[in-house]
Scaffold this motif. Sequence first.
Motif, short mmCIF file in Angstrom:
data_model
loop_
_atom_site.label_atom_id
_atom_site.label_comp_id
_atom_site.label_asym_id
_atom_site.label_seq_id
_atom_site.Cartn_x
_atom_site.Cartn_y
_atom_site.Cartn_z
N TYR A 348 0.83 -1.21 0.00
CA TYR A 348 0.00 0.00 0.00
C TYR A 348 0.86 1.26 0.00
O TYR A 348 0.53 2.25 -0.64
CB TYR A 348 -0.91 -0.01 1.23
N ASP A 349 1.98 1.23 0.74
CA ASP A 349 2.83 2.42 0.86
C ASP A 349 3.43 2.79 -0.49
O ASP A 349 3.77 1.91 -1.30
CB ASP A 349 3.95 2.16 1.87
N ARG A 355 6.05 8.39 -5.89
CA ARG A 355 5.49 9.66 -5.42
C ARG A 355 6.00 10.82 -6.27
O ARG A 355 5.24 11.69 -6.69
CB ARG A 355 5.83 9.88 -3.95
N THR A 400 -0.99 -0.24 -6.07
CA THR A 400 -0.13 0.94 -5.98
C THR A 400 0.69 1.02 -7.26
O THR A 400 1.83 0.55 -7.33
CB THR A 400 0.78 0.85 -4.75
#
Length: 465
Positions: A348-349, A355, A400
């Motif tokens: 999930y991260d 990013r 993700t």
Amino acid sequence: MIEVLAGPGAGEVEDLTAAGLLASIKASRETENAEAARQLVLAAQWADLHPPESIHSAATFAVPGREHEEPIAGEGAPLVAEFCVAELGTVLGISTTAAKKLIGHALELRHRLPRLWAQVHAGAVPAWRARSVAETTIHTNPALTREAAGFVDAQVAAVAGRIGPAQLDRLVAESITRYDLATADPTADPEDGYLSVDPRHVTVHDDDVHFAGTMRIEAEVDLADALDFNRAVAHGAETLKALGSTESLDARRAKALGNLARTQTALDLAGPGTDSEDLPPAREVVIHAHFDASLSGDTTVFGPTGRMENSQRLVLLEQIEAWCGDSRTKVTVKPVIDLSTPLTAQGYDIPDRIREQIILRDRTCVFPNCGRPARGCDIDHIVPWDEHAEAEGRPQPGPTTTSNLAALCRFHHRLKTHTGWRYETTAPGVFEWTAPHGYRYRRDHTGTTELDPPDPPGIPRPRRP
């Protein structure tokens, strides 16, 4: 009530005489004022439809991030449900912040400045003038009570809203003194109401970057601080001239201000015998600039212009070179991230590399009309991550991966998570949003475009010729 006058169409303007043109533009302004007044009424009614009670139910537990009551006007004005402002903003084509301000002004006028509210709807005061008064009475420090706001309302209405900012500040200060509001602040001088209206601020207008690469700074400071600042800037400008600068006085003063911000970058000011390697970097500003580049043999050739990420404006390559060339400037070069290559993580991260790719791709929050820079936003899973999928042997519906991630500011992230707002990606960096009442919007690098809403059930949309 305001009488709306019908004016000529665009094709008829050329046939008007000078007198006809004056009458037509006068009618156009009256129509504009009438519609602005009507928008205030509709904004207040929208707030009426979304009281705090509309977000509470006996079966709902308090969940972090859920909607809450939002005070957007002064004491005595009703509270509203926090998330209602977003949908109003999108139909008006404005940001959520601007919609919140519109509703706040409408409630402030209707409940705390009723005389001014009545004059707006009688056509005696334009809506923009009344809204400027409401903006002041909402944000006064200390906050105005309903009675104190009523005093301001009476005085402003007596002159039909024709009051300048300085006069309004003095009037607010008088109201604070008259109603003993300053005594509620232990640091305020009860003998001087003016001290209770603290005008000090330093504002950097980073949303308005000039094509020359400059930015406007506005400040209101204490008298002694202002004199010291002027003396320091004048001294810096004269020093630059003595060192050989041929720039204008204004340019040298601006450069001196930058030197002050960097805590005096001139190496000789550090004192004799000081090793510059022992000094901390005076300029450590992260600039994300994007330039087209091509290879010419073994040399990389950059284009003359690029785009600054934080301001979404063009910047010259020579400006970047000048900024990086100042003494004791720390320059960090980060690797290039290919925005067309999908990146995926197993959990999930969100790893830093993914990013960064989403930040560079989206540039801002991708909610309609939101301009908050992506670098300060959350990274949202468009299709939510299911933490039970792996344990139950199901494929992950919200992986993700680049195509399932988008930049959302914290408010719009909460809005998407806890309300009926939904969105999907139709292409890299292109998102289509659907509001709770069916309005649809496309958000991409060009901005926000309203789409046709879906057909109501059982009612076919007529075909366009």
